[in-house]
Write an enzyme that holds these catalytic residues in place. Structure first.
Site, PDB file in Angstrom:
ATOM      1  N   LYS A 133      52.362  25.610  71.198  1.00 42.58           N
ATOM      2  CA  LYS A 133      51.537  26.474  70.347  1.00 42.58           C
ATOM      3  C   LYS A 133      50.998  25.700  69.148  1.00 42.58           C
ATOM      4  CE  LYS A 133      53.308  29.543  67.506  1.00 42.58           C
ATOM      5  NZ  LYS A 133      53.983  30.734  66.951  1.00 42.58           N
ATOM      6  N   ASP A 151      50.262  32.687  70.863  1.00 42.04           N
ATOM      7  CA  ASP A 151      51.202  33.330  69.950  1.00 42.04           C
ATOM      8  C   ASP A 151      51.468  34.750  70.450  1.00 42.04           C
ATOM      9  OD1 ASP A 151      48.909  34.745  69.379  1.00 42.04           O
ATOM     10  OD2 ASP A 151      48.727  34.044  67.323  1.00 42.04           O
TER      11      ASP A 151
END
Length: 229
Positions: A133, A151
């Site tokens: 991420k 996310d």
């Protein structure tokens, strides 16, 4: 081990069309797509995204003002002891582990990369405290490369809309989205997912009645059908 069955091309094509419609509608709803973490340099975004784990971006933006004022560059932050960093970042939660990762990461940047943030996804993943991420966020926002930041908002909306089917693991969602989203749209779309997730598609109670995606969202359509029964 049984090989996972590939999605039929017809279904994949339908999801690509859905993704393009989602992108178009969210662009109109949120024309300005940008990271909600404040930063002026790539290394600052690395620090902030680590602090953002289980913490709001708004709080992180407040905390890093003091951190970056006291340690204005990679070398200064690398020279700080983890305990000194922890004292400042504690309000973000998980202060000890976050401070340890930030310290280790900055020291790698200092010792291996001449205080610069590496420019490849693979090198970013090797930095302490940096996962897919965070690496995708850096690639997209700092270097302008294709990126998909999975996310919690991205995962939730992708499942609700119907871009993926009950997939919760971040990397699996990322891989599924790569197949249906134009590479150049990924980074901005994920930022718009964050904005839309906060403003409309709440985790507990999505406001489908005022959602720009309601007509094409699987979950909204199912809710409408149930209400009509």
């Amino acid at each position: 081990m049984m090989k996972k069955k590939e999605m039929p091309e017809e279904e994949l094509s339908a999801r690509r069309q859905l993704a393009l419609e989602v992108i178009d509608r969210l662009k109109k709803e949120y024309p300005d797509a940008a990271c909600t973490l404040d930063y002026a340099h790539a290394w600052q975004l690395l620090v902030s995204v680590r602090l953002a784990a289980q913490c709001t971006d708004a709080r992180v933006n407040i905390v890093v003002e003091d951190l970056f004022a006291q340690y204005p560059n990679v070398a200064a932050l690398a020279a700080a002891e983890p305990e000194e960093i922890e004292a400042i970042v504690k309000p973000c939660g998980l202060g000890r582990s976050k401070a340890r990762d930030i310290s280790a990461c900055m020291r790698v940047l200092r010792d291996k990369y001449d205080c610069q943030v590496p420019t490849t996804f693979e090198e970013l993943l090797e930095l302490p405290g940096v996962g897919r991420k965070s690496a995708n966020l850096i690639m997209g926002d700092v270097f302008g490369k294709p990126a998909i930041v999975t996310d919690t908002h991205c995962i939730r909306l992708s499942n609700r809309i119907g871009l993926v089917d009950n997939v919760k693991e971040p990397q699996k969602v990322e891989m599924a989205l790569w197949k249906i989203i134009p590479p150049e749209e990924g980074s901005d779309l994920c930022h718009r997912f964050v904005l839309h997730g906060r403003a409309v598609c709440d985790a507990r109670k999505p406001a489908c009645s005022r959602c720009c995606l309601a007509e094409i969202c699987r979950t909204a359509q199912q809710a409408a059908e149930q209400a009509a029964e």
